[in-house]
Enzyme design. Structure first.
Site: not given
Ligand code: PGA
Length: 249
Positions: A167, A173, A234-235, A95, A9-11, A97, A213
């Site tokens: 999640e 993050g 994500g990251g 998600h 997930n590149w956001k 977010e 994470s």
């Molecule tokens: P993260 O994000 O790996 O940066 O914690 C995961 C996500 O939001 O899907």
């Protein structure tokens, strides 16, 4: 045996040029990875570049969100058919977010889910508790509410086409991963709810990803849990070497 799936997930990262550069490095690193499905969710504006770069490879694409209507006066929104047309097979729905910054509710998640299935997309549906909810001992309650909020309108055959992502919001993050044990406990609960609502076979075949994470150095421990069927990353998915190390766990 459930087939593992690793999703990036590149956001709000990577414009078209950066997307092309990522694929150029990443593709050869995972070309022999036939043990799992690989999915990348770039921002909407990089989907065309990603589709071009992924053509003929073992990498599928996802959108990070979508609207539930097929078309209409919804400024700024993108329809399920448009996502398909841009080369996506998957779409991330709900998600945290989106829920926390853009006020998505269980109701909008459920509408998006139905629309995604209707359009032939595979939804990756996210659920997870916040830190204060975990500390208050409310994890099970929150996951149960989110589960029924999103899925109660689905038939077993519809539900069998979705992928679930657990999640925990406090792990996203933050560098704070849930322990493999904590993740597996949450996955077990989600599978139990699936069993009660949709039957044993559907629950058994449901793929549940862990997100929060995920890194090259913790993926092995997570994947050692039979309950964990992959990661939503994500990251650590922004760097081709790092995401390839996760895919090739
Ligand atoms: P993260 O994000 O790996 O940066 O914690 C995961 C996500 O939001 O899907």
């Amino acid at each position: 045996m459930r087939r593992p799936l690793m999703a990036a997930n590149w956001k709000m990262h990577k414009a078209a040029g950066e997307t092309r550069a990522f694929f150029e490095k990443f593709k050869p690193l995972v070309e022999r990875a036939d043990h799992c499905d690989i999915v990348i969710a770039p921002p909407f504006t990089s989907l065309a570049a990603a589709a071009e770069a992924a053509r003929g490879s073992n990498i599928s694409l996802a959108a990070q969100d979508m609207h539930w209507e097929k078309k209409g006066a919804f400024t700024g929104e993108v329809a399920p058919g448009m996502i398909r047309d841009a080369g996506c097979e998957y779409v991330i729905v709900g998600h945290s977010e989106r829920r926390n910054f853009f006020y998505e509710t269980d109701d909008s998640v459920s509408r998006k889910l139905a629309a995604a299935l209707d359009a032939g997309l595979t939804p990756i549906v996210c659920v997870g508790e916040k830190l204060e909810e975990r500390e208050a001992g409310a994890t099970e309650l929150v996951l149960t509410r989110q589960f029924f909020g999103a899925f109660s309108a689905l038939t077993a055959s519809q539900f069998s086409r979705i992928i679930l992502a657990y999640e925990p919001v406090w792990a996203i993050g933050t560098g704070r991963t849930a322990t493999p044990q904590m993740a597996a406990d949450a996955h077990r609960l989600l599978r139990k709810l699936s069993d009660e609502r949709f039957g044993t076979e559907v629950a058994h075949n449901l793929r549940i990803l862990y997100g929060g994470s995920v890194k090259p150095d913790n993926i092995k421990g997570l994947m050692a849990q039979t309950e964990i069927d992959g990661g939503l990353v994500g990251g650590a998915s922004l760097d081709p070497d790092s995401f390839a190390a996760i895919v090739n766990f």
